[in-house]
Design a protein around this motif. Structure first.
Motif, PDB file in Angstrom:
ATOM      1  N   ASN A 140       1.618  24.716  -8.480  1.00  0.00           N
ATOM      2  CA  ASN A 140       0.566  25.704  -8.672  1.00  0.00           C
ATOM      3  C   ASN A 140       0.648  26.721  -7.529  1.00  0.00           C
ATOM      4  N   LYS A 141       0.964  27.967  -7.861  1.00  0.00           N
ATOM      5  CA  LYS A 141       1.170  28.994  -6.840  1.00  0.00           C
ATOM      6  C   LYS A 141      -0.083  29.237  -5.999  1.00  0.00           C
ATOM      7  N   GLN A 142      -1.238  29.147  -6.607  1.00  0.00           N
ATOM      8  CA  GLN A 142      -2.486  29.357  -5.870  1.00  0.00           C
ATOM      9  C   GLN A 142      -2.703  28.243  -4.846  1.00  0.00           C
ATOM     10  N   THR A 143      -2.419  27.007  -5.244  1.00  0.00           N
ATOM     11  CA  THR A 143      -2.582  25.871  -4.329  1.00  0.00           C
ATOM     12  C   THR A 143      -1.652  26.004  -3.136  1.00  0.00           C
ATOM     13  N   ILE A 144      -0.398  26.318  -3.385  1.00  0.00           N
ATOM     14  CA  ILE A 144       0.558  26.406  -2.286  1.00  0.00           C
ATOM     15  C   ILE A 144       0.218  27.579  -1.372  1.00  0.00           C
ATOM     16  N   LYS A 145      -0.294  28.647  -1.933  1.00  0.00           N
ATOM     17  CA  LYS A 145      -0.725  29.790  -1.130  1.00  0.00           C
ATOM     18  C   LYS A 145      -1.871  29.372  -0.198  1.00  0.00           C
ATOM     19  N   GLN A 146      -2.820  28.617  -0.730  1.00  0.00           N
ATOM     20  CA  GLN A 146      -3.947  28.139   0.075  1.00  0.00           C
ATOM     21  C   GLN A 146      -3.481  27.153   1.148  1.00  0.00           C
ATOM     22  N   VAL A 147      -2.535  26.295   0.800  1.00  0.00           N
ATOM     23  CA  VAL A 147      -1.986  25.336   1.766  1.00  0.00           C
ATOM     24  C   VAL A 147      -1.403  26.091   2.957  1.00  0.00           C
ATOM     25  N   ARG A 148      -0.680  27.129   2.689  1.00  0.00           N
ATOM     26  CA  ARG A 148      -0.026  27.893   3.763  1.00  0.00           C
ATOM     27  C   ARG A 148      -1.024  28.676   4.612  1.00  0.00           C
ATOM     28  N   LYS A 149      -2.208  28.914   4.098  1.00  0.00           N
ATOM     29  CA  LYS A 149      -3.232  29.635   4.857  1.00  0.00           C
ATOM     30  C   LYS A 149      -4.049  28.703   5.757  1.00  0.00           C
ATOM     31  N   CYS A 150      -3.962  27.397   5.551  1.00  0.00           N
ATOM     32  CA  CYS A 150      -4.758  26.452   6.345  1.00  0.00           C
ATOM     33  C   CYS A 150      -4.381  26.550   7.821  1.00  0.00           C
ATOM     34  N   SER A 151      -5.402  26.437   8.676  1.00  0.00           N
ATOM     35  CA  SER A 151      -5.157  26.578  10.112  1.00  0.00           C
ATOM     36  C   SER A 151      -5.419  25.303  10.908  1.00  0.00           C
ATOM     37  N   ASN A 152      -5.913  24.252  10.238  1.00  0.00           N
ATOM     38  CA  ASN A 152      -6.098  22.980  10.943  1.00  0.00           C
ATOM     39  C   ASN A 152      -5.993  21.807   9.963  1.00  0.00           C
ATOM     40  N   ASP A 153      -5.854  20.611  10.534  1.00  0.00           N
ATOM     41  CA  ASP A 153      -5.626  19.398   9.731  1.00  0.00           C
ATOM     42  C   ASP A 153      -6.744  19.156   8.725  1.00  0.00           C
ATOM     43  N   LYS A 154      -7.981  19.289   9.156  1.00  0.00           N
ATOM     44  CA  LYS A 154      -9.137  18.995   8.290  1.00  0.00           C
ATOM     45  C   LYS A 154      -9.194  19.972   7.122  1.00  0.00           C
ATOM     46  N   GLN A 155      -8.952  21.220   7.393  1.00  0.00           N
ATOM     47  CA  GLN A 155      -8.952  22.234   6.336  1.00  0.00           C
ATOM     48  C   GLN A 155      -7.875  21.917   5.290  1.00  0.00           C
ATOM     49  N   LEU A 156      -6.702  21.532   5.758  1.00  0.00           N
ATOM     50  CA  LEU A 156      -5.599  21.180   4.860  1.00  0.00           C
ATOM     51  C   LEU A 156      -5.939  19.939   4.041  1.00  0.00           C
ATOM     52  N   TYR A 157      -6.460  18.916   4.709  1.00  0.00           N
ATOM     53  CA  TYR A 157      -6.837  17.681   4.029  1.00  0.00           C
ATOM     54  C   TYR A 157      -7.915  17.957   2.964  1.00  0.00           C
ATOM     55  N   LYS A 181       0.839  -1.191   0.000  1.00  0.00           N
ATOM     56  CA  LYS A 181       0.000   0.000   0.000  1.00  0.00           C
ATOM     57  C   LYS A 181       0.881   1.251   0.000  1.00  0.00           C
ATOM     58  N   ALA A 182       0.628   2.144  -0.918  1.00  0.00           N
ATOM     59  CA  ALA A 182       1.321   3.431  -0.923  1.00  0.00           C
ATOM     60  C   ALA A 182       0.639   4.356   0.085  1.00  0.00           C
ATOM     61  N   VAL A 183       1.448   5.169   0.765  1.00  0.00           N
ATOM     62  CA  VAL A 183       0.936   6.082   1.782  1.00  0.00           C
ATOM     63  C   VAL A 183       1.611   7.441   1.619  1.00  0.00           C
ATOM     64  N   ALA A 184       0.810   8.503   1.760  1.00  0.00           N
ATOM     65  CA  ALA A 184       1.348   9.864   1.732  1.00  0.00           C
ATOM     66  C   ALA A 184       1.112  10.518   3.085  1.00  0.00           C
ATOM     67  N   VAL A 185       2.013  11.415   3.440  1.00  0.00           N
ATOM     68  CA  VAL A 185       1.896  12.218   4.660  1.00  0.00           C
ATOM     69  C   VAL A 185       2.101  13.676   4.247  1.00  0.00           C
ATOM     70  N   LEU A 186       1.197  14.542   4.678  1.00  0.00           N
ATOM     71  CA  LEU A 186       1.308  15.970   4.378  1.00  0.00           C
ATOM     72  C   LEU A 186       1.416  16.729   5.693  1.00  0.00           C
ATOM     73  N   ILE A 187       2.500  17.479   5.835  1.00  0.00           N
ATOM     74  CA  ILE A 187       2.731  18.266   7.042  1.00  0.00           C
ATOM     75  C   ILE A 187       3.133  19.681   6.646  1.00  0.00           C
ATOM     76  N   THR A 188       2.513  20.649   7.309  1.00  0.00           N
ATOM     77  CA  THR A 188       3.025  22.009   7.246  1.00  0.00           C
ATOM     78  C   THR A 188       3.590  22.320   8.632  1.00  0.00           C
ATOM     79  N   THR A 189       4.611  23.167   8.677  1.00  0.00           N
ATOM     80  CA  THR A 189       5.238  23.489   9.955  1.00  0.00           C
ATOM     81  C   THR A 189       4.900  24.925  10.363  1.00  0.00           C
ATOM     82  N   GLU A 190       4.922  25.160  11.684  1.00  0.00           N
ATOM     83  CA  GLU A 190       4.668  26.516  12.201  1.00  0.00           C
ATOM     84  C   GLU A 190       5.649  27.503  11.602  1.00  0.00           C
ATOM     85  N   LYS A 191       6.916  27.096  11.593  1.00  0.00           N
ATOM     86  CA  LYS A 191       7.979  27.927  11.033  1.00  0.00           C
ATOM     87  C   LYS A 191       8.769  27.076  10.053  1.00  0.00           C
TER      88      LYS A 191
END
Length: 150
Positions: A126-143, A75-85
């Motif tokens: 995609n610059k718009q996607t990455i901009k939105q990713v950085r604006k997410c404030s919780n796990d569910k919103q990011l997912y 099974k392939a698995v992905a993990v997505l994490i953004t960091t505070e800093k």
């Protein structure tokens, strides 16, 4: 294979308070091991570190795609994490990284691995996607953002 097909909410973490590359990779491996079920986090970490020794997976613009192979899973698995800093990740553009999309694939899935990496790189170029990713404030919103991205 698309990121949306292999990313679960359990493997999505927003604004993680890590300050080093090693701690970040350990966090990724903890999440992935739970999702995979029969994986040892230290084996997953070894896989990521082996890949990083060949060259940083920091692709620039604050993004990294650490990836490794699984010897005991189909099974392939992905993990997505953004960091505070953003943290130093030896990225190709020498910028610190705050968005990490990690991928673990079975050892015998080379072509699928490459195709998935290409899809991830395209999605996050995609610059718009990455901009939105950085604006997410919780796990569910990011997912949810990733699930809706094309």
């Amino acid at each position: 294979m698309k990121l949306q097909e292999i990313l679960s909410l359990n493997c999505t973490s927003c604004a993680v308070p890590v300050t080093s590359k090693k701690r970040l990779l350990e966090q990724i491996c903890q999440l992935a091991a739970v999702e995979i079920g029969n994986a040892d986090p230290s084996d997953l970490l070894d896989s990521l570190l082996d890949r990083e020794k060949m060259g940083s997976t920091g692709i620039g613009n604050g993004i990294a795609i650490p990836h490794g192979r699984l010897s005991n899973s189909h099974k392939a698995v992905a993990v997505l994490i953004t960091t505070e800093k953003a943290i130093d990740f030896d990225a190709i553009d020498n910028r610190d990284v705050d968005v990490f999309i990690s991928l673990f694939v079975p050892e015998d899935s080379c072509q699928e691995h490459l195709e998935t990496l290409q899809c991830i790189a395209k999605l996050f170029s995609n610059k718009q996607t990455i901009k939105q990713v950085r604006k997410c404030s919780n796990d569910k919103q990011l997912y949810d953002l990733i699930q809706q991205a094309s």
